[in-house]
Scaffold this active site. Structure first.
Site, PDB file in Angstrom:
ATOM      1  N   HIS A 101       0.872  -1.170   0.000  1.00 20.97           N
ATOM      2  CA  HIS A 101       0.000   0.000   0.000  1.00 20.97           C
ATOM      3  C   HIS A 101       0.913   1.224   0.000  1.00 20.97           C
ATOM      4  O   HIS A 101       2.032   1.178   0.507  1.00 20.97           O
ATOM      5  CB  HIS A 101      -0.865   0.056   1.258  1.00 20.97           C
ATOM      6  N   ASP A 104       2.387   2.050   3.274  1.00 25.77           N
ATOM      7  CA  ASP A 104       3.354   1.081   3.811  1.00 25.77           C
ATOM      8  C   ASP A 104       4.776   1.566   3.577  1.00 25.77           C
ATOM      9  O   ASP A 104       5.647   1.413   4.429  1.00 25.77           O
ATOM     10  CB  ASP A 104       3.219  -0.288   3.130  1.00 25.77           C
ATOM     11  N   ASP A 296      -4.384 -13.729  -2.600  1.00 23.84           N
ATOM     12  CA  ASP A 296      -3.718 -13.435  -1.339  1.00 23.84           C
ATOM     13  C   ASP A 296      -3.656 -14.732  -0.546  1.00 23.84           C
ATOM     14  O   ASP A 296      -4.696 -15.252  -0.107  1.00 23.84           O
ATOM     15  CB  ASP A 296      -4.462 -12.354  -0.551  1.00 23.84           C
ATOM     16  N   ASP A 307     -10.156 -11.777  10.843  1.00 22.77           N
ATOM     17  CA  ASP A 307      -9.154 -11.994   9.798  1.00 22.77           C
ATOM     18  C   ASP A 307      -7.776 -12.169  10.441  1.00 22.77           C
ATOM     19  O   ASP A 307      -7.047 -11.198  10.637  1.00 22.77           O
ATOM     20  CB  ASP A 307      -9.169 -10.771   8.876  1.00 22.77           C
ATOM     21  N   ASP A 339      -0.266 -12.495   2.055  1.00 26.70           N
ATOM     22  CA  ASP A 339      -0.927 -11.518   2.922  1.00 26.70           C
ATOM     23  C   ASP A 339      -1.108 -12.184   4.283  1.00 26.70           C
ATOM     24  O   ASP A 339      -2.213 -12.509   4.703  1.00 26.70           O
ATOM     25  CB  ASP A 339      -2.267 -11.115   2.312  1.00 26.70           C
TER      26      ASP A 339
END
Length: 438
Positions: A101, A104, A296, A307, A339
């Site tokens: 991202h 990030d 992912d 999650d 991920d």
């Protein structure tokens, strides 16, 4: 360039009999399966956010991760260090791609102009390092969910100012992805949903989400970005009702707004679990609609309702996942992005390597099992035979459109109905055999 994982060398393939935890047992990147190497099939990627940003913080306690850069207080200096660490980490593991991202890789400034300048500095560093590395960008995306401005969403916010800011942020993130040679661009609708319909204009929010995505398509065309756009389904968390609930919902949305020719799906295993589906289900729905773009790679915890983003270790799941990937013709511009984050108690840098090795080996074994499933053709033949009644007689008339309710009623009155067998236990035994042989 500094070295941040000094005690760890290049991770090598040593085979299934090796007891070295810092070696691959299944993943041999040069092994050829169905005309392509494992490296070409699996297209592994490291997730920048979990690998270099996550510190082990949870809702009950502070972070636990121990990293060489823990004492660096300057945000930009820290960002530069993590770029170097990412290239070293991926090189030692032989991972060919990474994902990020925008927030990030570079910190936010006091305003968007300053934020973009900081991002440009880091992008320039990444670009320079790419010149002497084989590491590539699988996909980029914008974090349009963490900042308080996105409390009610980004493109689905009730505030037009927030919509405009999100558009400017995504515009920049797309430019950065393009500049770094990214093969895809991902939209994950964190907070693109609602908590209660009592204060929500759902029609306007869905229309605005479609407008936003259409603007992205137009801008990609304008700047010459030809990468694949991806939507990542997620049913809940952080928003109670997310508009990108699952693969079927996303496909329906894209078709409704005429966007299905521009987007494919990025399927995450843990998100499938949260939607009440299996990983294979989401991949199958995507595949049969020609919408499978990327994956992912992680897994959830069946005992926890959120999650957890754990590293994949279930070879049954990976075998069925790779079965769908092979049936789809492979991951073209997509890949298997981890991920996934190490557990809070796995706080030493070496644990990052153990986790990725486990995930890479699990998918490698899954690939081999999936190829065996397809190669011997027994599973495909069973499915074909189960539906063979649609190839002749009344079944053929149904498929061709010749039969309507009156014709079908007459057939049902005149004939004894015989059902088709499922033989689920036999098929599960076959799956066990494929995995054992792999």
């Amino acid at each position: 360039m500094s070295e941040y994982f000094k005690s760890i060398g290049k991770i090598k393939f040593e085979g299934k009999d090796s007891d070295n935890p810092l070696a691959f047992k299944q993943y041999n990147e040069n092994e050829v399966i169905a005309g392509k190497t494992m490296k070409e099939h699996l297209r592994f990627a490291a997730a920048y956010w979990h690998t270099f940003k996550a510190d082990g913080t949870d809702m009950f306690g502070k972070g636990t991760m121990v990293r060489d850069w823990d004492n660096v207080s300057d945000a930009m200096e820290l960002a530069k260090i993590k770029v170097e660490a990412n290239f070293e980490f991926c090189s030692k593991l032989g991972i060919p791609f990474f994902c990020f991202h925008d927030r990030d890789i570079a910190p936010e400034g006091d305003d968007l102009r300053e934020t973009n300048k900081k991002l440009d500095v880091i992008v320039k560093l990444i670009k320079e390092m790419m010149k002497t590395s084989d590491l590539k960008l699988l996909w980029g995306t914008a974090n349009a969910f963490s900042h308080p401005r996105y409390v009610h969403g980004a493109s689905t916010s009730p505030n037009a100012d927030v919509f405009a800011y999100a558009a400017a942020q995504v515009k920049k993130a797309m430019e950065v992805t393009f500049e770094l040679g990214g093969q895809n661009y991902v939209f994950w609708g964190g907070r693109e949903g609602y908590e209660t319909l009592l204060n929500t204009d759902m029609k306007l929010e869905l229309d605005n989400l479609a407008r936003f995505l259409g603007m992205a398509v137009d801008y990609a065309r304008e700047i010459g970005f030809k990468g694949q756009f991806l939507i990542e389904p997620k049913p809940k968390e952080p928003t109670k009702h997310q508009y990108d609930f699952d693969a079927g919902t996303c496909i329906g949305f894209l078709k409704t707004y005429g966007l299905d020719n521009y987007f494919k799906l990025n399927i995450e295993a843990n998100h499938a679990t949260l939607a009440g589906h299996t990983f294979q289900h989401e991949l199958r729905v995507s595949r049969i609609n020609n919408m499978l773009g990327s994956i992912d790679a992680n897994q959830g915890d069946m005992l926890l309702g959120w999650d957890t983003d754990q590293f994949p270790t279930n070879v049954y799941d990976t075998a069925l996942a790779m079965y769908e990937v092979l049936k789809a013709g492979g991951l073209t511009t997509g890949g298997l992005n981890f991920d996934a984050k190490v557990r809070r108690g796995s706080f030493e840098p070496i644990d990052l390597f153990y986790a990725h090795i486990a995930g890479m080996d699990t998918f490698a074994k899954g690939l081999k099992a999936a190829y065996r499933m397809i190669e011997d053709g027994k599973l495909d033949k069973f499915v074909e035979d189960r539906y063979k009644s649609y190839t002749t007689g009344i079944g053929k008339d149904i498929v061709s459109g010749k039969a309507g309710f009156k014709e079908l009623e007459k057939y049902a009155l005149d004939n004894t109905i015989v059902n088709a067998s499922g033989r689920q236990e036999m098929l599960e035994a076959m799956l066990n055999k494929y995995i054992y042989e792999a």
